[in-house]
Design a protein around this motif. Structure first.
Motif, PDB file in Angstrom:
ATOM      1  N   ALA A  49       0.854  -1.190   0.000  1.00 37.13           N
ATOM      2  CA  ALA A  49       0.000   0.000   0.000  1.00 37.13           C
ATOM      3  C   ALA A  49       0.889   1.239   0.000  1.00 37.13           C
ATOM      4  O   ALA A  49       0.656   2.199  -0.754  1.00 37.13           O
ATOM      5  N   LEU A  50       1.940   1.203   0.805  1.00 39.56           N
ATOM      6  CA  LEU A  50       2.885   2.324   0.827  1.00 39.56           C
ATOM      7  C   LEU A  50       3.625   2.447  -0.502  1.00 39.56           C
ATOM      8  O   LEU A  50       3.885   3.562  -0.975  1.00 39.56           O
ATOM      9  N   ALA A  51       3.960   1.309  -1.111  1.00 40.03           N
ATOM     10  CA  ALA A  51       4.608   1.333  -2.428  1.00 40.03           C
ATOM     11  C   ALA A  51       3.679   1.967  -3.464  1.00 40.03           C
ATOM     12  O   ALA A  51       4.128   2.768  -4.296  1.00 40.03           O
ATOM     13  N   LEU A  52       2.394   1.638  -3.415  1.00 42.05           N
ATOM     14  CA  LEU A  52       1.428   2.244  -4.335  1.00 42.05           C
ATOM     15  C   LEU A  52       1.353   3.755  -4.130  1.00 42.05           C
ATOM     16  O   LEU A  52       1.243   4.522  -5.096  1.00 42.05           O
ATOM     17  N   PHE A  53       1.410   4.168  -2.893  1.00 44.32           N
ATOM     18  CA  PHE A  53       1.404   5.602  -2.591  1.00 44.32           C
ATOM     19  C   PHE A  53       2.618   6.268  -3.241  1.00 44.32           C
ATOM     20  O   PHE A  53       2.504   7.324  -3.868  1.00 44.32           O
TER      21      PHE A  53
END
Length: 126
Positions: A50-54
Motif C-alpha cells: 500500500a505504501l509502495a502504491l502511494f
C-alpha cells in the motif's frame, strides 16, 4: 492515473489496518499460531505494498506518469490480491493448496519493484 494509485494505496492501507486489528483481536484465540502468523504475513505485505502504491502515485504526479510506473503500480495491486489474498484465505480456511499460488503474488511484487527501479534509472521517459 497517479491519483488512482494513491486512492488504491489508501484503500489497501485501510484494509490492512482493519485486518491487522481483526487478527489481533478476533482471530488471536480462534486460529492456531501458525495460521495466525500466515494471516499476519498477508497483512504486513499488504501494508508494505500500500505504501509502495502511494509512492508510485506520488512519483507519477511529481516526475512523469510513465508506462513503467503504471505497470509497477498494477503489479503491486496484483501482488496484494494474489499474495496477501491467498494467505488470508489459506489461514482462515486451512486449504493448504492455496499456498501454491502465493508465490505468483510474490513474483508480481518483485517485478513491480524491478520496474519501479528501472523507471527511475531510465529517466522516467518510457
Amino acid at each position: 492515473m497517479p491519483s488512482l494509485f494513491i486512492a488504491l494505496a489508501a484503500i489497501n492501507g485501510f484494509i490492512a489496518v482493519g485486518l491487522g486489528a481483526f487478527a489481533a483481536h478476533g482471530l488471536k484465540n480462534r486460529l492456531p499460531e501458525d495460521m495466525l502468523a500466515i494471516f499476519q504475513t498477508g497483512v504486513q505485505y499488504q501494508m508494505y505494498h500500500a505504501l509502495a502504491l502511494f509512492g508510485v502515485g506520488l512519483l507519477a504526479m511529481q516526475l512523469s506518469d510513465s508506462a513503467l510506473l503504471r505497470a509497477s503500480g498494477w503489479l503491486f495491486v496484483a501482488g496484494i490480491v494474489i499474495f496477501s489474498g491467498s494467505l488470508y484465505v489459506l489461514s482462515l480456511s486451512g486449504v493448504r493448496w492455496l499456498g501454491a499460488i502465493t508465490p505468483i503474488g510474490g513474483v508480481a511484487f518483485l517485478i513491480g519493484w524491478a520496474l519501479l527501479a528501472f523507471a527511475m534509472l531510465a529517466g522516467r521517459t518510457i
